[in-house]
Design an enzyme around this catalytic site. Structure first.
Site, PDB file in Angstrom:
ATOM      1  N   HIS A  92       0.722  -1.111  -0.075  1.00  0.00           N
ATOM      2  CA  HIS A  92      -0.005  -0.123  -0.008  1.00  0.00           C
ATOM      3  C   HIS A  92       1.086   1.181   0.016  1.00  0.00           C
ATOM      4  O   HIS A  92       2.008   1.420   0.489  1.00  0.00           O
ATOM      5  CB  HIS A  92      -0.987  -0.062   1.114  1.00  0.00           C
ATOM      6  CG  HIS A  92      -0.355   0.012   2.470  1.00  0.00           C
ATOM      7  ND1 HIS A  92       0.081   1.354   3.293  1.00  0.00           N
ATOM      8  CD2 HIS A  92      -0.101  -0.902   3.373  1.00  0.00           C
ATOM      9  CE1 HIS A  92       0.599   0.691   4.513  1.00  0.00           C
ATOM     10  NE2 HIS A  92       0.217  -0.589   4.648  1.00  0.00           N
TER      11      HIS A  92
ATOM     12  N   ASP B 146      -0.185   4.289   1.088  1.00  0.00           N
ATOM     13  CA  ASP B 146      -0.500   5.428   2.130  1.00  0.00           C
ATOM     14  C   ASP B 146       0.156   5.239   3.572  1.00  0.00           C
ATOM     15  O   ASP B 146       0.584   4.129   3.719  1.00  0.00           O
ATOM     16  CB  ASP B 146      -2.137   5.436   2.279  1.00  0.00           C
ATOM     17  CG  ASP B 146      -2.683   4.186   2.811  1.00  0.00           C
ATOM     18  OD1 ASP B 146      -2.220   3.055   2.367  1.00  0.00           O
ATOM     19  OD2 ASP B 146      -3.666   4.178   3.669  1.00  0.00           O
TER      20      ASP B 146
ATOM     21  N   ASP C 265       6.050   0.850   7.693  1.00  0.00           N
ATOM     22  CA  ASP C 265       5.004   0.671   6.976  1.00  0.00           C
ATOM     23  C   ASP C 265       4.354   1.567   6.157  1.00  0.00           C
ATOM     24  O   ASP C 265       3.659   2.506   6.191  1.00  0.00           O
ATOM     25  CB  ASP C 265       3.946   0.795   8.313  1.00  0.00           C
ATOM     26  CG  ASP C 265       2.776   0.149   8.048  1.00  0.00           C
ATOM     27  OD1 ASP C 265       2.480  -0.430   6.899  1.00  0.00           O
ATOM     28  OD2 ASP C 265       1.724   0.198   8.706  1.00  0.00           O
TER      29      ASP C 265
ATOM     30  N   GLU D  52      -5.145   1.807   2.694  1.00  0.00           N
ATOM     31  CA  GLU D  52      -4.949   0.818   3.381  1.00  0.00           C
ATOM     32  C   GLU D  52      -5.231   1.103   5.160  1.00  0.00           C
ATOM     33  O   GLU D  52      -5.860   0.152   5.607  1.00  0.00           O
ATOM     34  CB  GLU D  52      -3.645   0.228   3.263  1.00  0.00           C
ATOM     35  CG  GLU D  52      -3.640  -1.324   3.888  1.00  0.00           C
ATOM     36  CD  GLU D  52      -3.063  -1.371   5.223  1.00  0.00           C
ATOM     37  OE1 GLU D  52      -3.342  -2.471   5.933  1.00  0.00           O
ATOM     38  OE2 GLU D  52      -2.556  -0.313   5.789  1.00  0.00           O
ATOM     39  N   GLU D  53      -4.713   2.149   5.360  1.00  0.00           N
ATOM     40  CA  GLU D  53      -4.503   2.582   6.852  1.00  0.00           C
ATOM     41  C   GLU D  53      -5.940   3.154   7.378  1.00  0.00           C
ATOM     42  O   GLU D  53      -5.974   3.697   8.441  1.00  0.00           O
ATOM     43  CB  GLU D  53      -3.660   3.752   6.971  1.00  0.00           C
ATOM     44  CG  GLU D  53      -2.125   3.168   6.596  1.00  0.00           C
ATOM     45  CD  GLU D  53      -1.591   2.054   7.761  1.00  0.00           C
ATOM     46  OE1 GLU D  53      -2.303   1.346   8.516  1.00  0.00           O
ATOM     47  OE2 GLU D  53      -0.392   1.724   7.485  1.00  0.00           O
TER      48      GLU D  53
ATOM     49  N   GLU E 108       4.336  -6.256   3.866  1.00  0.00           N
ATOM     50  CA  GLU E 108       4.441  -5.568   5.022  1.00  0.00           C
ATOM     51  C   GLU E 108       5.626  -5.866   5.905  1.00  0.00           C
ATOM     52  O   GLU E 108       6.326  -7.198   5.481  1.00  0.00           O
ATOM     53  CB  GLU E 108       3.071  -6.108   5.785  1.00  0.00           C
ATOM     54  CG  GLU E 108       1.816  -5.405   5.128  1.00  0.00           C
ATOM     55  CD  GLU E 108       1.509  -4.094   5.656  1.00  0.00           C
ATOM     56  OE1 GLU E 108       2.147  -3.488   6.513  1.00  0.00           O
ATOM     57  OE2 GLU E 108       0.039  -3.699   5.475  1.00  0.00           O
TER      58      GLU E 108
END
Length: 364
Positions: A75, A77, A107, A137-138, A166
């Site tokens: 991801h 974001d 992350d 995603e967050e 991740e």
């Protein structure tokens, strides 16, 4: 505020420098346009890839007719920037020797940098590869760019194996626990606290809920050779209206992290049985993911990395791939315990090791 265009990304840079370049583009959830523009421009410069964009998500793939296809996903974001003055976990990135500090360091800009480096370097991989870079995603799962891509581009989501980059400290983490949340409600009768006998205290009534949760012994469940530790906890409690009023309502919020041997329906039934007699409202639920490490592509990857696979206790988007019938693992640079922290950082060497492991597995 005027957002300046991001500097062009050089995908053949040292992958640690590429990580820093990605971190220098502020990309808090909902503000991924600039980083998506930069990623799209870089990928469209690679003739061996087919590239599509949907909103602020980008996908690229090889079409070499290989017998297997692998998805590498990450991801774009980050969570919001820290508000602590002088924090190192912000934007732009900073360096202290081998360590890169800033929001997204673990992350997961290191993982995204590895994806981009592989996209540029692997022009003739031994497996076909689909690279997925997604937004949102967050935040709430309903906003997920990966969820949107599943619906808009189902053909692009077909693969034999998926790796979500991740942070795992360079360890393969198979599958993931599921997660669900409940609100347990109690009711009473309001009264002046000086005449408490005229009322019924809803907060006191919630004590039995807390006792049952306190005395609950979470299970460790073996699934396909990996031991998944469950947890069931009260995570928030609220009730009452004033300091001189007997409360007539209270709510205990509960989070259950359940092993991937259970469906969400089975997990829900388990909690309802434990808290039988109380008013429970299910507010959120996401299925877990079985590790699928016995599948050929997954087994060969674990063998190539050369480290014993571990379970993933937290929920990640590997569950989305599992729901599509694609075995998936988490594998990326950085310590997940540093994610979202004001001291978020990753070592350059960790990013380089992750790139080397994947490149060795995917290169001809």
């Amino acid at each position: 505020m005027t957002v300046l265009p991001a500097k062009p990304l050089n995908l053949l840079d040292d992958v640690a420098d590429l990580t820093a370049a990605l971190m220098d583009i502020e990309s808090v959830s909902g503000n991924e346009a600039a980083i998506a523009d930069a990623v799209e421009a870089a990928l469209k410069g690679l003739d061996h890839l087919e590239v599509v964009r949907d909103g602020d998500s980008i996908m690229a793939r090889t079409r070499l007719g290989r017998s297997e296809r692998v998805i590498l996903a990450g991801h774009l974001d980050t969570v919001p920037l820290p508000s602590v003055p002088g924090s190192q976990g912000t934007v732009p990135s900073t360096r202290n020797g081998d360590v890169i500090y800033g929001r997204g360091a673990t992350d997961m800009k290191g993982g995204v940098a590895v994806q981009l480096a592989l996209a540029a370097r692997l022009t003739n991989p031994n497996r076909d590869i689909t690279f997925i870079f997604y937004d949102h995603e967050e935040v709430d799962a309903s906003l997920s760019g990966l969820g949107r891509l599943e619906k808009s581009f189902p053909e692009w989501m077909k693969a034999d194996f998926a790796i979500l980059l991740e942070p795992t400290d360079g360890t393969v983490e198979g599958g993931c626990n599921g997660t669900m949340r409940f609100q347990a409600r109690t009711t009473g009768k309001a009264a002046h606290s000086a005449r408490a006998w005229m009322g019924e205290n809803a907060i006191h009534a919630a004590a039995e809920i807390l006792v049952r949760l306190r005395d609950h012994e979470p299970a460790t469940v073996r699934v396909e050779g990996l031991d998944y530790r469950e947890s069931l906890n009260a995570v928030k409690i609220h009730g009452g209206t004033a300091g001189n009023v007997i409360p007539d309502s209270a709510v205990v919020e509960i989070n259950y992290r359940f092993a991937p041997d259970k469906s969400p329906a089975q997990a829900e039934a388990y909690v309802r049985e434990l808290l039988d007699g109380f008013d429970l409202v299910l507010t959120d639920s996401s299925a877990g993911a079985r590790p699928g490490l016995d599948r050929p592509a997954a087994a060969s990857f674990v063998a190539a990395v050369g480290a014993e696979a571990k379970p993933k206790y937290g929920w990640t988007d590997v569950a989305r791939f599992s729901a599509l019938g694609i075995p998936a693992v988490n594998f990326g640079p950085g310590d997940a315990l540093l994610a979202h922290s004001d001291n978020e950082h990753v070592s350059a060497e960790a990013i380089r090791r992750c790139l080397a492991a994947l490149q060795a597995w995917l290169a001809n």
